[in-house]
Design a protein around this motif. Structure first.
Motif, PDB file in Angstrom:
ATOM      1  N   THR A 196       0.860  -1.189   0.000  1.00 49.44           N
ATOM      2  CA  THR A 196       0.000   0.000   0.000  1.00 49.44           C
ATOM      3  C   THR A 196       0.900   1.244   0.000  1.00 49.44           C
ATOM      4  N   GLY A 197       0.296   2.410  -0.176  1.00 51.94           N
ATOM      5  CA  GLY A 197       1.079   3.651  -0.176  1.00 51.94           C
ATOM      6  C   GLY A 197       1.833   3.828   1.123  1.00 51.94           C
ATOM      7  N   ASP A 198       1.144   3.537   2.219  1.00 46.81           N
ATOM      8  CA  ASP A 198       1.739   3.695   3.540  1.00 46.81           C
ATOM      9  C   ASP A 198       2.907   2.715   3.732  1.00 46.81           C
ATOM     10  N   GLU A 199       2.713   1.490   3.256  1.00 44.18           N
ATOM     11  CA  GLU A 199       3.781   0.488   3.374  1.00 44.18           C
ATOM     12  C   GLU A 199       4.971   0.851   2.491  1.00 44.18           C
ATOM     13  N   THR A 200       4.665   1.414   1.325  1.00 45.22           N
ATOM     14  CA  THR A 200       5.755   1.823   0.435  1.00 45.22           C
ATOM     15  C   THR A 200       6.611   2.896   1.109  1.00 45.22           C
ATOM     16  N   ALA A 201       5.943   3.829   1.776  1.00 44.32           N
ATOM     17  CA  ALA A 201       6.689   4.903   2.455  1.00 44.32           C
ATOM     18  C   ALA A 201       7.563   4.313   3.564  1.00 44.32           C
ATOM     19  N   LEU A 202       7.012   3.344   4.289  1.00 44.71           N
ATOM     20  CA  LEU A 202       7.780   2.716   5.374  1.00 44.71           C
ATOM     21  C   LEU A 202       8.969   1.951   4.791  1.00 44.71           C
ATOM     22  N   TRP A 203       8.708   1.254   3.702  1.00 45.71           N
ATOM     23  CA  TRP A 203       9.762   0.478   3.035  1.00 45.71           C
ATOM     24  C   TRP A 203      10.900   1.422   2.609  1.00 45.71           C
ATOM     25  N   GLN A 204      10.512   2.542   2.023  1.00 43.29           N
ATOM     26  CA  GLN A 204      11.547   3.482   1.541  1.00 43.29           C
ATOM     27  C   GLN A 204      12.335   4.090   2.698  1.00 43.29           C
ATOM     28  N   ALA A 205      11.634   4.365   3.782  1.00 41.68           N
ATOM     29  CA  ALA A 205      12.330   4.934   4.953  1.00 41.68           C
ATOM     30  C   ALA A 205      13.322   3.906   5.512  1.00 41.68           C
ATOM     31  N   ALA A 206      12.916   2.647   5.561  1.00 45.23           N
ATOM     32  CA  ALA A 206      13.808   1.600   6.078  1.00 45.23           C
ATOM     33  C   ALA A 206      15.025   1.447   5.163  1.00 45.23           C
ATOM     34  N   ALA A 207      14.784   1.478   3.863  1.00 42.17           N
ATOM     35  CA  ALA A 207      15.896   1.336   2.910  1.00 42.17           C
ATOM     36  C   ALA A 207      16.868   2.505   3.055  1.00 42.17           C
ATOM     37  N   ARG A 208      16.332   3.701   3.331  1.00 45.72           N
ATOM     38  CA  ARG A 208      17.207   4.882   3.507  1.00 45.72           C
ATOM     39  C   ARG A 208      18.125   4.715   4.722  1.00 45.72           C
ATOM     40  N   VAL A 209      17.588   4.107   5.780  1.00 44.04           N
ATOM     41  CA  VAL A 209      18.420   3.880   6.974  1.00 44.04           C
ATOM     42  C   VAL A 209      19.579   2.945   6.618  1.00 44.04           C
TER      43      VAL A 209
ATOM     44  N   ASP B 162      20.863   2.370   3.696  1.00 38.56           N
ATOM     45  CA  ASP B 162      21.792   3.059   2.770  1.00 38.56           C
ATOM     46  C   ASP B 162      22.730   3.980   3.556  1.00 38.56           C
ATOM     47  N   ALA B 163      22.150   4.708   4.513  1.00 39.38           N
ATOM     48  CA  ALA B 163      22.960   5.670   5.269  1.00 39.38           C
ATOM     49  C   ALA B 163      23.975   4.962   6.170  1.00 39.38           C
ATOM     50  N   ASN B 164      23.643   3.776   6.642  1.00 44.66           N
ATOM     51  CA  ASN B 164      24.537   3.064   7.568  1.00 44.66           C
ATOM     52  C   ASN B 164      25.518   2.139   6.845  1.00 44.66           C
ATOM     53  N   TRP B 165      25.480   2.147   5.532  1.00 44.21           N
ATOM     54  CA  TRP B 165      26.400   1.325   4.731  1.00 44.21           C
ATOM     55  C   TRP B 165      27.738   2.039   4.630  1.00 44.21           C
ATOM     56  N   THR B 166      28.814   1.322   4.993  1.00 45.06           N
ATOM     57  CA  THR B 166      30.125   1.986   4.997  1.00 45.06           C
ATOM     58  C   THR B 166      30.874   1.811   3.670  1.00 45.06           C
TER      59      THR B 166
ATOM     60  N   LEU C 108      19.387 -10.103   6.266  1.00 43.69           N
ATOM     61  CA  LEU C 108      18.004 -10.496   5.958  1.00 43.69           C
ATOM     62  C   LEU C 108      17.256  -9.347   5.279  1.00 43.69           C
ATOM     63  N   GLY C 109      17.535  -8.127   5.713  1.00 40.71           N
ATOM     64  CA  GLY C 109      16.879  -6.969   5.102  1.00 40.71           C
ATOM     65  C   GLY C 109      17.491  -6.608   3.759  1.00 40.71           C
ATOM     66  N   LEU C 110      18.839  -6.648   3.697  1.00 40.21           N
ATOM     67  CA  LEU C 110      19.502  -6.314   2.425  1.00 40.21           C
ATOM     68  C   LEU C 110      19.112  -7.312   1.327  1.00 40.21           C
ATOM     69  N   ALA C 111      18.760  -8.523   1.728  1.00 43.55           N
ATOM     70  CA  ALA C 111      18.323  -9.527   0.750  1.00 43.55           C
ATOM     71  C   ALA C 111      17.128  -9.013  -0.052  1.00 43.55           C
ATOM     72  N   ARG C 112      16.377  -8.083   0.562  1.00 44.20           N
ATOM     73  CA  ARG C 112      15.166  -7.552  -0.098  1.00 44.20           C
ATOM     74  C   ARG C 112      15.438  -6.225  -0.780  1.00 44.20           C
ATOM     75  N   HIS C 113      16.641  -5.704  -0.599  1.00 45.10           N
ATOM     76  CA  HIS C 113      16.910  -4.338  -1.046  1.00 45.10           C
ATOM     77  C   HIS C 113      18.144  -4.282  -1.939  1.00 45.10           C
ATOM     78  N   ARG C 114      19.288  -4.751  -1.419  1.00 43.54           N
ATOM     79  CA  ARG C 114      20.545  -4.731  -2.167  1.00 43.54           C
ATOM     80  C   ARG C 114      21.244  -6.067  -1.928  1.00 43.54           C
ATOM     81  N   ARG C 115      20.937  -7.043  -2.768  1.00 37.47           N
ATOM     82  CA  ARG C 115      21.485  -8.385  -2.559  1.00 37.47           C
ATOM     83  C   ARG C 115      23.016  -8.374  -2.599  1.00 37.47           C
ATOM     84  N   ASP C 116      23.572  -7.512  -3.464  1.00 35.36           N
ATOM     85  CA  ASP C 116      25.037  -7.431  -3.541  1.00 35.36           C
ATOM     86  C   ASP C 116      25.620  -7.041  -2.185  1.00 35.36           C
ATOM     87  N   ARG C 117      24.940  -6.095  -1.523  1.00 39.21           N
ATOM     88  CA  ARG C 117      25.443  -5.649  -0.215  1.00 39.21           C
ATOM     89  C   ARG C 117      25.247  -6.732   0.853  1.00 39.21           C
TER      90      ARG C 117
END
Ligand code: 9WN
Length: 433
Positions: A6-19, A21-25, A49-58
């Motif tokens: 849903t729109g709300d879930e998409t926003a949450l997903w994007q916020a989680a992905a941003r965290v 991304d920011a914590n990736w060294t 487990l989370g990166l598996a859904r976002h950045r598998r390479d990472r």
């Protein structure tokens, strides 16, 4: 990102992905900016487990980077230091763990000498299982490369940490549990005889753990270091030796995963199956408290179960072979007023009715996303959809209301500790996937 959000879930997903991304060294993910600037073992398993859904390479680099720190005897350290940072960036820094003599520790990478719950094989298998068909071959190659490291990690636990000969792995420091100041450790920590001039940690990032806790943590590290982390010392003399249900539930889940990985990469799954059968039997035999209907940690120094019931009591739900009667009793306790039944935002880390319970006290009461995730996953495995839905809903409500905080008040959901905490974000990505 899944297209059915849903729109709300998409926003949450994007916020989680941003965290994340920011914590990736560039090579790994720090648990949070500021407070935890290095790589932690348990955090990396959850982050993968989370990166598996976002950045598998990472996700792959996260695990590879962690295993750079693996010792010659297979120990996977709980901390791999980023040597580019100033020494004071985190207490205890690299100098506390070793002198110049560094038996078995890797060269060129500085690490702690402790380990943490071994959830890595479990995470690696889940990463593989979530690969899209186009990446399946590459993913298998990755598993092939990682399998010997994972197998060595488990061999270390079986050889150096099975102190009771039962199949369970023992922890030798509260930090190894991932639940530093859990009230479960109060008794063995209280029994320690500290040297007269107790160490002063010079670190008070939050009210708890207290300075007194840190004296004990540092004393235990000093003892281990003085004995070169030798398995014989840990087995026979070290004053803190505990069989913890959460650590062993992670061990069991990963041993099952290792059997599957072995079969996938053409290795022999039989030793992993044998080991998981032993851990399963020993969990029931040694850590099940029939009276209270839950699992409790066993103190090996006086061979008694530790008195306080914590959220670790439910972690063996990760065991797919847990008998139905045992599962029912765990669920009864989980839903009772001692845990989820009296918390607006379950699951508190400690029995609400225990004198040690503290709603804001780090691992002494607050709700954490990682323990919720483990119980959610365990509940799903046993077909407990009502429990799984409760945990899913409560976890998402927490992060919607308070952000990706480190831990939360179990009654009103107030966020506490670090902001932008990696595993809180990563596990939300997995939940939404
Ligand atoms: C000690 C990094 C780690 C987590 C642990 C959590 C906390 C460290 C600390 O932070 O422990 O290892 O400094 O308190 O208790 O679960 O892995 O996020």
């Amino acid at each position: 990102m899944s297209s059915r959000l849903t729109g709300d879930e998409t926003a949450l997903w994007q916020a989680a992905a941003r965290v994340l991304d920011a914590n990736w060294t560039g090579t790994a993910t720090v648990p949070s900016p500021g407070l935890y600037p290095h790589q932690w073992s348990l955090d990396s398993a959850f982050v993968a487990l989370g990166l598996a859904r976002h950045r598998r390479d990472r996700a792959e680099r996260e695990l590879t980077s962690l295993f750079r720190g693996q010792w010659a005897d297979g120990l996977l350290p709980h901390l791999v230091f980023d040597d580019t940072l100033a020494r004071h960036a985190y207490f205890p820094g690299p100098e506390m763990w070793h002198g110049d003599h560094r038996p078995r520790a890797p060269h060129g990478v500085r690490t702690s000498g402790l380990t943490q719950p071994p959830l890595h094989a479990f995470a690696a298998l889940r990463l593989h299982e979530s690969a899209p068909p186009s990446e399946a071959e590459h993913s298998l190659d990755f598993l092939r490369g990682l399998y010997p490291c994972l197998a060595a990690q488990h061999r270390y636990l079986a050889e150096a940490r099975d102190l009771s000969g039962s199949g369970l792995a023992a922890i030798c420091h509260p930090w190894e549990s991932g639940m530093d100041n859990s009230p479960a450790w109060d008794r063995p920590l209280g029994a320690l005889r500290l040297p007269p001039a107790a160490y002063s940690p010079g670190r008070t990032p939050r009210d708890l753990p207290t300075g007194e806790d840190y004296d004990r943590y540092v004393h235990l590290v000093a003892l281990l270091r003085a004995h070169d982390y030798e398995p014989a010392y840990i087995r026979d003399d070290h004053p803190f030796a505990v069989e913890d249900p959460l650590f062993n539930a992670a061990y069991l889940a990963s041993e099952h995963a290792l059997a599957e990985i072995a079969a996938l990469v053409g290795a022999d799954p039989a030793p992993h199956r044998e080991r998981s059968a032993r851990v399963h039997a020993a969990l029931l035999d040694r850590l099940w408290d029939h009276e209270q209907g839950c699992f409790r940690a066993r103190d090996l120094r006086d061979d008694r179960l530790l008195p306080v019931v914590t959220v670790a009591a439910f972690a063996p739900l990760l065991d797919p072979d847990l008998p139905p009667g045992t599962v029912r009793r765990l669920v009864d306790l989980l839903l009772s007023a001692r845990f989820a039944g009296a918390a607006g935002y379950p699951v508190p880390t400690c029995d609400i009715q225990a004198p040690a319970f503290d709603r804001s006290g780090y691992w002494r009461g607050p709700t954490w996303i990682n323990t919720n995730w483990l119980l959610w996953h365990g509940a799903l495995g046993h077909g407990l959809t009502v429990v799984a839905d409760l945990l899913y809903g409560s976890t998402l409500r927490l992060v919607r209301q308070s952000g990706f905080r480190e831990y939360f008040d179990p009654f009103d959901g107030t966020g506490r500790g670090s902001h932008d905490y990696s595993w809180s974000a990563a596990l939300v990505l997995d939940l939404l996937a």
